[in-house]
Design an enzyme around this catalytic site. Structure first.
Site, short mmCIF file in Angstrom:
data_model
loop_
_atom_site.label_atom_id
_atom_site.label_comp_id
_atom_site.label_asym_id
_atom_site.label_seq_id
_atom_site.Cartn_x
_atom_site.Cartn_y
_atom_site.Cartn_z
N LYS A 20 -37.18 66.44 66.68
CA LYS A 20 -37.04 67.40 68.13
C LYS A 20 -35.46 67.67 68.01
O LYS A 20 -35.05 68.55 68.27
CB LYS A 20 -37.24 66.29 69.31
CG LYS A 20 -36.86 66.80 70.55
CD LYS A 20 -37.42 65.76 71.71
CE LYS A 20 -36.82 64.48 71.94
NZ LYS A 20 -35.42 64.34 72.32
N SER A 159 -21.26 60.57 74.65
CA SER A 159 -22.59 61.20 74.21
C SER A 159 -21.95 62.36 73.20
O SER A 159 -21.37 62.96 73.40
CB SER A 159 -23.16 62.12 75.35
OG SER A 159 -24.13 62.87 74.72
N GLN A 161 -23.54 64.60 72.17
CA GLN A 161 -24.08 65.86 72.50
C GLN A 161 -23.04 66.86 73.26
O GLN A 161 -23.24 68.04 73.09
CB GLN A 161 -25.35 65.68 73.66
CG GLN A 161 -26.53 65.15 72.98
CD GLN A 161 -27.41 64.85 73.92
OE1 GLN A 161 -27.41 64.82 75.32
NE2 GLN A 161 -28.66 64.23 73.48
N ASP A 307 -31.48 55.36 70.00
CA ASP A 307 -32.89 55.63 70.42
C ASP A 307 -34.05 54.47 69.53
O ASP A 307 -35.02 54.65 70.13
CB ASP A 307 -33.32 56.88 70.01
CG ASP A 307 -32.64 57.88 70.79
OD1 ASP A 307 -32.28 57.64 72.03
OD2 ASP A 307 -32.49 59.17 70.46
#
Length: 418
Positions: A20, A159, A161, A307
């Site tokens: 993903k 994060s 991201q 995760d």
């Protein structure tokens, strides 16, 4: 969706689903490139579909076939766009800087816990460089303005991201930029994956290779062009493969194909961790097999592998002794508060779990008693509950099992095949 899972002995072989994380990145690079790209990707999920929907909103043509995704860059300029980011944090945090770099007036819709997940460090940085946002907490979130190059300060511990989103956007600007990390970077492998995807499309954080990094600074030249390589491949997903590999360690034997040992994915660490737990791990040329064995408690640093914590906690319940997983503070900011939901999941199934300031301790006995649990709207909690059933003396009743659609829609089908 409510399902019931009973203890069973497993023995099976599966192909790993596409990553993903890498699919997000390659789709974005393809949409920004100068020519069409064919992406080999044998499956999608709700998060990947969210990124596809946002890229289509930009005018990108995306056609999905069974094992391939064809991406053609936008031919017409769209000044106003409306993006539905679903529940995908990656989609939202990647697309915001890109919209700013393209100078789009945008409306971004969020679902689930996404509106409450941290965004302020990123929106503050973009606001300091030409972008304007609606009030914090609004949903949909509106954005306008033209992003400008320059010096960006960004925390590395909240994060990764944020950094990846800027790495996609800043090369498009007319001038050079720099990202200064104000705290140590956690989940660094995800930034490495972004750099890998960018390199495939001819984008480099600096004119030199390897990238120029000055201490905590990343230098990014502007005026770069995304150039399509024609075809790219989405490798197997270690994050989701971890659930099946841990199932092998707890319940019998599982073989997975399609995983690269040369992958930059941080969650490849699951192989090392299962070996430390005491599972039998066999690695051949194109497959990995994990077999059940007596497991022992270990200590785990989760800074780069957040995760994996839910399934590692389940595995720890199947090991003798107390396993300690530390650097867990960011787990509270995921699809659920994963510190709380992991504790509640395992406690309801009969484990003894203690939470400290930045660590979770699981007193493993090798068995659980079973019971009724909830997925809390979190795909990784739902999958963890399924694997936990392999340790349970009585069935596990799971509500909210549909949460797996976010990353692994065929999880229960695959799990039942084992």
């Amino acid at each position: 969706m409510n399902i019931t899972l009973s203890k069973k002995e497993i023995n099976g072989r599966l192909a790993a689903i596409p990553s993903k994380s890498m699919a997000h990145r390659l789709l974005i690079c393809a949409a920004l490139s100068n020519a069409p790209t064919e992406i080999e990707c044998h499956g999608t999920s709700a998060d990947i579909k969210a990124t596809i929907n946002c890229l289509r909103a930009l005018g990108t043509t995306i056609e999905q076939q069974k094992q391939r995704i064809y991406v053609a860059p936008a031919k017409t300029k769209m000044d106003k766009v409306s993006c539905d980011c679903g529940e995908s944090g990656s989609t939202l945090r990647f697309i915001l800087p890109i919209l700013g770099a393209l100078g789009k007036e945008s409306l971004l819709t969020m679902h689930g816990r996404l509106p409450s997940r941290p965004m302020t460090p990123l929106t503050d940085a973009l606001s300091q460089h030409g972008c304007t946002f609606s009030s914090p907490g609004t949903n949909p979130l509106s954005m306008s303005g033209q992003l400008t190059a320059g010096h960006y300060q960004m925390p590395g511990h909240v994060s990764s991201q944020y950094i990846s989103g800027l790495l996609f956007a800043l090369p498009l600007l007319a001038d050079d930029s720099e990202i200064a990390l104000t705290s140590p970077l956690q989940s660094a492998p995800y930034v490495a994956m972004t750099l890998c995807a960018l390199a495939q499309f001819g984008i480099h954080p600096a004119y030199n290779t390897p990238p120029v990094m000055d201490g905590q600074n990343i230098k990014i030249p502007g005026r770069q062009t995304y150039r399509s390589p024609g075809k790219v491949y989405v490798e197997g997903d270690w994050s989701n493969a971890a659930f099946m590999l841990c199932a092998g360690a707890l319940g019998g034997r599982v073989t997975l194909t399609g995983l690269s040992l040369q992958s930059l994915q941080g969650d490849q660490k699951i192989i090392e961790l299962l070996t430390r737990f005491g599972a039998q791990v066999e690695i051949e040329k194109n497959q990995i097999t994990v077999k059940k064995a007596p497991l022992r408690a270990i200590e785990i640093d989760a800074a780069d592998i957040p995760d994996l914590v839910p399934i590692l906690a389940v595995t720890a319940a199947g090991a003798k002794g107390t396993t300690v997983i530390y650097h867990i503070e960011r787990l509270r900011l995921k699809e659920s508060d994963r510190v709380q939901t992991v504790q509640e999941l395992l406690t309801r199934l009969g484990a003894v779990v203690n939470v400290k300031e930045d660590a979770i301790e699981i007193a493993g006995t090798g068995a659980l008693h079973g019971g009724t649990v909830d997925a809390y709207g979190d795909h990784r909690i739902a999958m963890s509950a399924a694997v936990a059933s392999l340790l349970c003396q009585t069935p596990v009743s799971l509500s909210g099992a549909q949460a797996v659609e976010k990353s692994y829609p065929t999880f229960f089908e695959d799990f039942n095949q084992l």
